[in-house]
Scaffold this motif. Sequence first.
Motif, mmCIF file in Angstrom:
data_model
loop_
_atom_site.group_PDB
_atom_site.id
_atom_site.type_symbol
_atom_site.label_atom_id
_atom_site.label_comp_id
_atom_site.label_asym_id
_atom_site.label_seq_id
_atom_site.Cartn_x
_atom_site.Cartn_y
_atom_site.Cartn_z
ATOM 1 N N LEU A 87 68.846 75.935 53.292
ATOM 2 C CA LEU A 87 69.991 76.080 54.308
ATOM 3 C C LEU A 87 69.585 74.589 55.120
ATOM 4 N N VAL A 88 68.683 73.661 54.560
ATOM 5 C CA VAL A 88 68.384 72.720 55.530
ATOM 6 C C VAL A 88 69.812 71.660 55.492
ATOM 7 N N PHE A 89 70.192 71.405 56.670
ATOM 8 C CA PHE A 89 71.420 70.370 56.820
ATOM 9 C C PHE A 89 70.828 69.046 56.775
ATOM 10 N N GLU A 90 70.839 68.465 55.407
ATOM 11 C CA GLU A 90 70.424 67.259 55.449
ATOM 12 C C GLU A 90 71.075 66.067 56.017
ATOM 13 N N LYS A 91 70.400 64.902 56.157
ATOM 14 C CA LYS A 91 70.916 63.886 56.873
ATOM 15 C C LYS A 91 71.979 63.228 56.133
ATOM 16 N N ASP A 92 71.932 63.241 54.665
ATOM 17 C CA ASP A 92 72.952 62.635 53.850
ATOM 18 C C ASP A 92 74.219 63.473 54.075
ATOM 19 N N SER A 93 74.092 64.737 53.921
ATOM 20 C CA SER A 93 75.459 65.486 54.200
ATOM 21 C C SER A 93 76.027 65.248 55.484
ATOM 22 N N PHE A 94 75.139 65.315 56.548
ATOM 23 C CA PHE A 94 75.730 65.174 57.897
ATOM 24 C C PHE A 94 76.476 63.620 58.005
ATOM 25 N N GLU A 95 75.801 62.714 57.334
ATOM 26 C CA GLU A 95 76.469 61.343 57.390
ATOM 27 C C GLU A 95 78.010 61.396 56.509
ATOM 28 N N LEU A 96 77.812 62.223 55.400
ATOM 29 C CA LEU A 96 79.087 62.226 54.749
ATOM 30 C C LEU A 96 80.394 62.979 55.414
ATOM 31 N N LEU A 97 79.993 63.852 56.236
ATOM 32 C CA LEU A 97 80.668 64.685 56.981
ATOM 33 C C LEU A 97 81.241 63.721 57.976
ATOM 34 N N ALA B 122 62.218 78.777 56.683
ATOM 35 C CA ALA B 122 62.864 79.968 55.932
ATOM 36 C C ALA B 122 62.756 79.614 54.466
ATOM 37 N N LYS B 123 62.787 78.294 54.055
ATOM 38 C CA LYS B 123 62.788 77.960 52.614
ATOM 39 C C LYS B 123 61.343 78.265 51.935
ATOM 40 N N LYS B 124 60.430 78.405 52.979
ATOM 41 C CA LYS B 124 59.015 78.516 52.357
ATOM 42 C C LYS B 124 58.766 79.829 51.828
#
Length: 184
Positions: free
Chosen positions: A144-154, A182-184
């Motif tokens: 569920l990590v909101f990655e920086k690349d996805s944030f920039e794309l948005l 949570a992903k751990k």
Amino acid sequence: MVFEYILKQNGLDPQKDMNIDQSIDFGSTAAAFSGGQGDFTVEFEPSATALEKEGAGYVVASCGVDSGYVPYTAYSAKKSFIEKNPEIIQGFVNAMQKGMDYVNSHTAEEIAKIIKPQFKENDLDTITTIVKRYKDQDTWKDNLVFEKDSFELLQDILDSAGELKARVDYSNLVVTDYAENAKK
């Protein structure tokens, strides 16, 4: 906005190179299309699959695949709430991660049977078709990590549509600690 962004990324000008009718209520676009209005339509599920099942159209592309990973769903909370209730936030994110783990480790058929009660208006075959399509398109990330690349794309998409007054710094708006845990 995503569709127009994809068009622009492929050298097309949505205002000059085609006629996009944006006057139709989003919930009515599939009916307008099957009624003969337009040569193409952009649909969310279950409308896309319903058009196929009716023989009224075919899914020819996925905006989600063609755009890159766009975070369509993000959960927001006030900073004060997060600071006062970290256990609630972590519990919620853990539960969401558990759902992501499930969809990434089970078949479309298994997932469809589990979620069917939430989609009473659709039969099991339709839900299975939709879930299989999502799995084949790699729609669901493994975390569920909101990655920086996805944030920039948005932000690129919003900016391209003229809907963004100013860009926001990722670190000022996005908290990933709970998703990382949570992903751990």
